[in-house]
Design a protein around this motif. Structure first.
Motif, short mmCIF file in Angstrom:
data_model
loop_
_atom_site.label_atom_id
_atom_site.label_comp_id
_atom_site.label_asym_id
_atom_site.label_seq_id
_atom_site.Cartn_x
_atom_site.Cartn_y
_atom_site.Cartn_z
N GLY A 179 4.21 4.97 -0.30
CA GLY A 179 5.45 4.76 0.42
C GLY A 179 5.07 4.14 1.88
N THR A 180 3.98 4.75 2.52
CA THR A 180 3.55 4.28 3.67
C THR A 180 3.08 3.00 3.67
N GLU A 181 2.49 2.40 2.89
CA GLU A 181 1.97 1.18 2.45
C GLU A 181 2.90 0.18 1.96
N LYS A 182 4.32 0.56 1.76
CA LYS A 182 5.17 -0.27 0.94
C LYS A 182 4.58 -0.79 -0.50
N GLN A 183 3.76 0.23 -1.33
CA GLN A 183 2.98 -0.29 -2.41
C GLN A 183 3.85 0.05 -3.42
N ARG A 184 4.36 -0.75 -4.32
CA ARG A 184 5.17 -0.29 -5.46
C ARG A 184 4.29 0.29 -6.74
N LEU A 185 4.93 1.07 -7.35
CA LEU A 185 4.25 1.83 -8.42
C LEU A 185 4.96 1.58 -9.80
N TYR A 186 4.12 1.49 -10.79
CA TYR A 186 4.58 1.63 -12.11
C TYR A 186 4.41 3.10 -12.72
N ILE A 187 5.58 3.74 -13.07
CA ILE A 187 5.25 5.16 -13.73
C ILE A 187 4.99 4.93 -15.12
N GLN A 188 3.94 5.59 -15.64
CA GLN A 188 3.83 5.43 -17.12
C GLN A 188 3.22 6.54 -17.80
N GLY A 189 3.73 7.07 -19.16
CA GLY A 189 3.21 8.04 -19.85
C GLY A 189 2.37 7.54 -20.63
#
Length: 357
Positions: A16-26
């Motif tokens: 959130g601080t670095e505006k880095q997007r994430l892909y949530i994966q199981g």
């Protein structure tokens, strides 16, 4: 598990601080589902955060961490004569509970027993700011105000990272048998309507390859009475058939390179579309397998809308059209506001559902 939770929290805070997007994966079993843009971002792996936290068979409730494999959870239930009544599809053995709830997909029993969201009692999650939030609980009457826990069902991880889920479970039926009919699509639809309008112990219907299959569940006497009324022939090894429909291992699901999932009114007549069709849920779910050159997304979605429903491009060339049915402006605005509240930096599975955010 606290160290794993701390890692997940810190990763989200830093992203959130670095505006880095994430892909949530199981387990990755549903990577094919949804718009593919999110797949290109760094992965946030939930599989280490696993395990059943609480299960009391007499209470008909189970609570587990999101990374728990579905096959482990369902084996635990099966050993106690219980089940997840909505029969979620697990596209491989790595499928997890978090992915099951986030995708919001239900199997053959859905029209007769309810959908995923009907069985979610409570969730714990991480929002896009790294805060741990809890909604609902572990009992049926523990919901007050907005039912946020069920809001997470089908949200595809765009509103938060599921950590723990509490689900209502049901006893397995005393007996199950399947009737088979070799009929046309029109005749199959007529029999499905007959089932809907009668107090029969139907738990699944499927029309495929010019055959209609009707699963009956309950007391053996009720099953025999239903067979006398409906006719048809008993189907051998019906468990394998329904597992193949549920988990998409039936040949239908791989016969073409495009697969559309249309949710329409159950009374909708057979749809005039190219390709091959499978009908489930008493007529309310239409699968259409077609080749790319036959695919005209706008026409398919117009047809679904005219039938009171919507169309999803389940798999195939997703450059041709958005995966999910476009929303009216008012609903799109509502979705955007929810996204802004739960994930203000827009870092969680961006564009997985709608390309606008």
């Amino acid at each position: 598990m606290q160290a794993i939770l701390d890692h997940l929290t810190n990763t989200i805070v830093e992203a959130g601080t670095e505006k880095q997007r994430l892909y949530i994966q199981g387990g990755g079993s549903k990577d094919f589902y949804g718009n593919p843009q999110a797949l290109h971002h760094p992965k946030l792996d939930l599989t280490p955060y696993h395990g059943i936290l609480d299960y009391e068979p007499s209470e008909l409730v189970i609570t587990a961490r999101a990374g728990t494999r579905m096959q482990d959870l369902e084996k635990t239930l099966h050993d106690q004569g219980q089940m997840l009544a909505f029969e979620p599809p697990c596209f491989n053995t790595a499928a997890t509970l978090g992915g099951c709830v986030a995708a919001g997909l239900s199997g053959p029993r859905r029209a007769y027993a309810g959908a995923v969201r009907d069985y979610v009692l409570g969730v714990k999650l991480l929002d896009g700011k790294g805060s741990v939030l809890s909604f609902g609980g572990r009992v049926m009457k523990n919901v007050a105000g907005y039912d946020v826990s069920r809001l997470m069902v089908g949200a595809m991880g765009t509103l938060g990272v599921l950590l723990e889920i509490s689900l209502k479970v049901l006893p397995r039926p005393a007996a199950e048998q399947t009737l088979g009919f070799q009929v046309t699509m029109d005749k199959a639809m007529a029999i499905m309507r007959q089932c809907t309008g009668s107090p029969l112990p139907v738990s699944a219907t499927c029309f495929v390859d010019e055959h209609l299959y009707i699963r009956l569940s309950g007391a053996e006497s009720a099953i025999r009475a239903a067979q006398s009324k409906l006719g048809g022939e008993w189907v051998g090894d019906d468990t394998s058939f329904w597992n193949a429909i549920r988990h998409h291992t039936h040949p239908f699901f791989t016969m073409k390179n495009m697969l559309w999932r249309l949710s329409v009114k159950a009374t909708t007549p057979p749809l005039s579309l190219p390709g091959t069709q499978m009908i489930e849920w008493g007529g309310a779910l239409r699968w259409v397998a077609m080749d790319e050159h036959d695919c005209h997304p706008a026409g398919i979605r117009d047809l679904a809308s005219s039938a009171g429903g919507h169309a999803t491009l389940f798999y195939g060339d997703k450059s041709a059209a958005p995966v999910f049915h476009p929303l009216p402006p008012a609903l799109l605005t509502l979705h955007r506001r929810l996204k802004d509240q739960f994930d203000p930096a827009g870092i969680l599975n961006p564009q997985r559902m709608y390309t606008e955010f």
